[in-house]
Each structure stands twice: as structure tokens, then as C-alpha cells.
Scaffold this motif. Structure first.
Motif, PDB file in Angstrom:
ATOM      1  N   ALA A  72      -9.697  73.855 -54.380  1.00 52.12           N
ATOM      2  CA  ALA A  72      -9.089  72.966 -55.366  1.00 52.12           C
ATOM      3  C   ALA A  72     -10.176  71.615 -55.325  1.00 52.12           C
ATOM      4  O   ALA A  72      -9.923  70.833 -56.235  1.00 52.12           O
ATOM      5  CB  ALA A  72      -7.596  72.722 -54.883  1.00 52.12           C
ATOM      6  N   ASN A  73     -10.589  71.350 -54.151  1.00 52.80           N
ATOM      7  CA  ASN A  73     -11.190  70.177 -53.880  1.00 52.80           C
ATOM      8  C   ASN A  73     -12.469  70.026 -53.989  1.00 52.80           C
ATOM      9  O   ASN A  73     -13.379  69.172 -53.713  1.00 52.80           O
ATOM     10  CB  ASN A  73     -10.516  69.227 -52.650  1.00 52.80           C
ATOM     11  N   ASP A  74     -13.235  71.067 -54.667  1.00 59.20           N
ATOM     12  CA  ASP A  74     -14.806  71.182 -54.599  1.00 59.20           C
ATOM     13  C   ASP A  74     -14.553  72.003 -56.175  1.00 59.20           C
ATOM     14  O   ASP A  74     -14.783  72.945 -56.393  1.00 59.20           O
ATOM     15  CB  ASP A  74     -15.340  71.861 -53.578  1.00 59.20           C
ATOM     16  N   LYS A  75     -14.860  70.955 -57.284  1.00 51.87           N
ATOM     17  CA  LYS A  75     -14.668  71.347 -58.557  1.00 51.87           C
ATOM     18  C   LYS A  75     -16.084  72.732 -58.875  1.00 51.87           C
ATOM     19  O   LYS A  75     -15.679  73.289 -59.610  1.00 51.87           O
ATOM     20  CB  LYS A  75     -15.134  70.251 -59.586  1.00 51.87           C
ATOM     21  N   GLN A  76     -17.091  72.155 -58.404  1.00 49.00           N
ATOM     22  CA  GLN A  76     -17.983  73.397 -58.780  1.00 49.00           C
ATOM     23  C   GLN A  76     -17.875  74.476 -57.957  1.00 49.00           C
ATOM     24  O   GLN A  76     -18.075  75.900 -58.789  1.00 49.00           O
ATOM     25  CB  GLN A  76     -19.580  72.811 -58.122  1.00 49.00           C
ATOM     26  N   LEU A  77     -17.393  74.699 -56.750  1.00 48.09           N
ATOM     27  CA  LEU A  77     -16.918  75.695 -56.136  1.00 48.09           C
ATOM     28  C   LEU A  77     -15.634  76.595 -56.725  1.00 48.09           C
ATOM     29  O   LEU A  77     -15.885  77.722 -56.947  1.00 48.09           O
ATOM     30  CB  LEU A  77     -16.586  75.577 -54.573  1.00 48.09           C
ATOM     31  N   ILE A 210      -7.774  72.775 -60.389  1.00 50.78           N
ATOM     32  CA  ILE A 210      -6.560  72.791 -59.581  1.00 50.78           C
ATOM     33  C   ILE A 210      -6.330  71.561 -58.893  1.00 50.78           C
ATOM     34  O   ILE A 210      -7.206  71.038 -58.238  1.00 50.78           O
ATOM     35  CB  ILE A 210      -6.797  74.193 -58.728  1.00 50.78           C
ATOM     36  N   GLU A 211      -5.194  71.068 -58.938  1.00 53.02           N
ATOM     37  CA  GLU A 211      -4.731  70.082 -58.165  1.00 53.02           C
ATOM     38  C   GLU A 211      -3.919  70.383 -56.860  1.00 53.02           C
ATOM     39  O   GLU A 211      -2.836  71.151 -57.127  1.00 53.02           O
ATOM     40  CB  GLU A 211      -3.818  69.076 -59.032  1.00 53.02           C
ATOM     41  N   ASP A 212      -4.584  70.144 -55.661  1.00 52.36           N
ATOM     42  CA  ASP A 212      -3.977  70.439 -54.675  1.00 52.36           C
ATOM     43  C   ASP A 212      -2.673  69.772 -54.274  1.00 52.36           C
ATOM     44  O   ASP A 212      -1.553  70.309 -54.065  1.00 52.36           O
ATOM     45  CB  ASP A 212      -5.014  70.517 -53.773  1.00 52.36           C
ATOM     46  N   SER A 213      -2.857  68.420 -53.793  1.00 46.83           N
ATOM     47  CA  SER A 213      -1.718  67.610 -53.721  1.00 46.83           C
ATOM     48  C   SER A 213      -1.300  67.030 -55.051  1.00 46.83           C
ATOM     49  O   SER A 213      -1.232  65.610 -55.432  1.00 46.83           O
ATOM     50  CB  SER A 213      -2.271  66.422 -52.886  1.00 46.83           C
ATOM     51  N   VAL A 214      -0.869  67.842 -55.832  1.00 46.18           N
ATOM     52  CA  VAL A 214      -0.373  67.554 -57.264  1.00 46.18           C
ATOM     53  C   VAL A 214       0.703  66.702 -57.226  1.00 46.18           C
ATOM     54  O   VAL A 214       1.724  66.596 -56.483  1.00 46.18           O
ATOM     55  CB  VAL A 214       0.120  68.778 -58.059  1.00 46.18           C
ATOM     56  N   GLY A 215       0.680  65.613 -58.139  1.00 42.16           N
ATOM     57  CA  GLY A 215       1.891  64.676 -58.341  1.00 42.16           C
ATOM     58  C   GLY A 215       2.797  65.287 -59.097  1.00 42.16           C
ATOM     59  O   GLY A 215       2.677  66.281 -59.985  1.00 42.16           O
ATOM     60  N   ALA A 216       4.041  64.511 -59.129  1.00 42.46           N
ATOM     61  CA  ALA A 216       5.010  65.117 -59.861  1.00 42.46           C
ATOM     62  C   ALA A 216       5.798  63.960 -60.859  1.00 42.46           C
ATOM     63  O   ALA A 216       6.700  64.339 -61.593  1.00 42.46           O
ATOM     64  CB  ALA A 216       6.277  65.487 -58.853  1.00 42.46           C
ATOM     65  N   ARG A 217       5.123  63.028 -61.057  1.00 40.98           N
ATOM     66  CA  ARG A 217       5.706  61.995 -61.910  1.00 40.98           C
ATOM     67  C   ARG A 217       5.948  62.415 -63.266  1.00 40.98           C
ATOM     68  O   ARG A 217       7.006  62.117 -63.862  1.00 40.98           O
ATOM     69  CB  ARG A 217       4.544  60.745 -62.026  1.00 40.98           C
ATOM     70  N   MET A 218       5.162  63.043 -63.891  1.00 40.83           N
ATOM     71  CA  MET A 218       5.583  63.697 -65.370  1.00 40.83           C
ATOM     72  C   MET A 218       6.453  64.425 -65.557  1.00 40.83           C
ATOM     73  O   MET A 218       7.605  64.235 -66.237  1.00 40.83           O
ATOM     74  CB  MET A 218       4.078  64.232 -65.982  1.00 40.83           C
ATOM     75  N   VAL A 219       6.702  65.343 -64.520  1.00 38.05           N
ATOM     76  CA  VAL A 219       7.694  66.332 -64.353  1.00 38.05           C
ATOM     77  C   VAL A 219       9.322  65.345 -64.471  1.00 38.05           C
ATOM     78  O   VAL A 219      10.071  65.890 -65.024  1.00 38.05           O
ATOM     79  CB  VAL A 219       7.925  67.378 -63.108  1.00 38.05           C
ATOM     80  N   TYR A 220       9.143  64.526 -63.392  1.00 41.75           N
ATOM     81  CA  TYR A 220      10.503  63.750 -63.425  1.00 41.75           C
ATOM     82  C   TYR A 220      10.724  62.923 -64.525  1.00 41.75           C
ATOM     83  O   TYR A 220      11.887  62.470 -64.892  1.00 41.75           O
ATOM     84  CB  TYR A 220      10.453  62.855 -62.114  1.00 41.75           C
ATOM     85  N   ASP A 221       9.573  62.363 -65.195  1.00 39.95           N
ATOM     86  CA  ASP A 221       9.529  61.447 -66.289  1.00 39.95           C
ATOM     87  C   ASP A 221      10.353  62.437 -67.766  1.00 39.95           C
ATOM     88  O   ASP A 221      10.875  61.760 -68.462  1.00 39.95           O
ATOM     89  CB  ASP A 221       8.428  60.927 -66.795  1.00 39.95           C
ATOM     90  N   LYS A 222       9.794  63.413 -67.718  1.00 34.57           N
ATOM     91  CA  LYS A 222       9.601  64.258 -68.972  1.00 34.57           C
ATOM     92  C   LYS A 222      10.627  65.467 -69.047  1.00 34.57           C
ATOM     93  O   LYS A 222      10.935  66.005 -69.841  1.00 34.57           O
ATOM     94  CB  LYS A 222       8.435  65.044 -69.591  1.00 34.57           C
TER      95      LYS A 222
END
Length: 242
Positions: A72-77, A210-222
Motif C-alpha cells: 500500500a505504501n509503494d505506489k509503483q509496486l 490502497i490506503e493502509d492507515s485509512v482515515g474515517a472522517r468521511m465515514v463519520y461525516d456522511k
């Protein structure tokens, strides 16, 4: 059972809401990225796969795994891996203009640029063909391989659509084909709690990252989904915590 939540100091401050949710739901203690002590499991929110790898080598369960975190933290890979497994992506190592230039390890759209003039390829960056629908993308949250939420993001006069950069967001209903694509990526990624981002090209979803440490702000907002509590319940089940 002893659990440890790992954040960098800066990210712990920025994600105070999530930190408290994890503490309250699981009884974990917060440590920084240098922690190398004992634990029965660790929740690695640092985006550094080597930290998860350290604990895994000692038989300690890491959420997410080092394999997922590295991917997730190496876009080209990640692009190469997905493309090799039949997942549609926009062309990378792209020599045309305009082109999207991205740091291989960047997050939140802060290291993404639209090139209008050719430049010599620099190491540490992905050069990608732009999609035909700029400023609009989709994030799908998953726990294990189960889809929890999907939200469309639209940029505010910007080709980047990140919510943290001022874009708007609305709920999005995946159709059957889109759900199938998400599920295929999830089966390849094998994450515990991730976000999968998509671009739109030719009216179809195209894998973005892919977001590894994905945030959740949008989920809680929406939505009314308490996604961190759901993730905590998933961890309890994985670790057999009553």
C-alpha cells in the motif's frame, strides 16, 4: 491480552478521535513508532511496513500485515502487482504530457502534481497517464474483505479530489460489476482495515491506490457507521478476545 496502538506523534495528534476510539473499544495503549516492546497484537498506523514486520518476526499479530503495508505504501509496486493480476490501472512509467506525477509513498494528495511539460524521470515518483475524468474519485472502506462504505469525492477546482484538501463527498452505491472489482482487489490485498481508491476512466472504475492507515472522517461525516468500532470488533474476533 495486551494490545498496542502505534502512531507517529504527529499522526496521533491529528487522529485524536480515532486514538480514543481504539483505546476505549480495545483497551490498547498508545505508543510511538519506535516502540519495540511486548504485545499480543499491534495496530500499526504508521504506514511503515518494517514496523509490522518486526513484530511478525516475533510471532506477534500485526494489523495490517507487513505485506499489505509494504504494498500500500509503494505506489509503483502496488500498480505493478495489480496490473499483473488483471486489475485495471492507468498506465504508469508514462512518457506523455500531460502526466500525473506522484511520490511513491505520498498520502493525502500532497505529493501529487500535474505535469504540463516533459521532465526527466525521477526516482521515488510514479509517472502516470491521467484519467479522462479528473477531480472525481471513489473510496471504498473494507474490514477484512467485507465492504463497509463507499463514498464519491469531488475536487474543488482541483484535479485532486481528496476530502482533506477541500473536496466534497457523497455516498456512492456500487453496482454489481464494481463490487466484483472491489472484492477481487480485496482478495489480492488481504488487508484488515483498508481503503481502496478508484479513478473514473471511460465511465469505469480504475484502481488508484490502497490506503493502509485509512482515515474515517468521511465515514463519520456522511454515514451513521461507527467503522472504528467495527474494526475493533474484527480485531477481537481475530484475537479471540471476549
Amino acid at each position: 491480552m495486551s494490545g498496542v496502538l502505534l502512531y507517529t506523534a504527529l499522526q496521533a495528534e491529528r487522529n485524536a478521535f480515532a486514538v480514543e476510539k481504539f483505546k476505549n473499544c480495545l483497551g490498547v495503549r498508545l505508543e510511538n513508532e519506535s516502540y519495540r516492546g511486548d504485545a499480543d497484537f499491534v495496530i500499526n498506523r504508521t504506514n511503515d511496513y518494517r514496523i509490522a514486520e518486526f513484530f511478525e518476526q516475533r510471532g506477534i499479530r500485526a494489523f495490517n500485515s507487513s505485506k499489505l503495508s509494504r504494498l500500500a505504501n509503494d505506489k509503483q509496486l502496488c500498480y505493478d502487482y495489480m496490473e499483473q493480476n488483471g486489475i485495471p490501472v492507468m498506465e504508469t512509467r508514462y512518457k506523455g504530457i500531460p502526466a500525473v506525477k506522484k511520490s511513491v509513498g505520498g498520502h493525502g494528495g500532497t505529493e501529487v502534481f500535474m505535469l504540463t511539460e516533459a521532465e526527466t524521470f525521477q526516482s521515488g515518483y510514479v509517472y502516470q497517464k491521467p484519467c479522462d475524468t479528473l477531480g472525481r474519485d471513489l473510496r471504498v472502506w473494507l474490514i477484512g474483505e467485507e465492504i463497509v462504505a463507499s463514498i464519491l469525492r469531488v475536487g474543488n477546482n482541483d484535479f485532486r479530489s481528496n476530502y482533506c484538501l477541500g473536496g466534497s463527498a457523497e455516498l456512492y452505491k456500487l453496482n454489481e460489476n464494481e463490487r466484483g472489482l472491489v472484492k477481487k482487489i480485496a482478495s489480492l490485498a488481504k488487508g484488515d482495515y483498508i481503503g481502496i481508491d478508484f479513478l473514473f476512466n471511460g465511465g469505469e472504475l480504475v484502481f488508484n491506490e490502497i490506503e493502509d492507515s485509512v482515515g474515517a472522517r468521511m465515514v463519520y461525516d456522511k454515514t451513521n457507521i461507527d467503522i472504528i468500532s467495527l474494526y475493533c470488533n474484527y480485531i477481537k474476533k481475530e484475537m479471540n478476545i471476549k
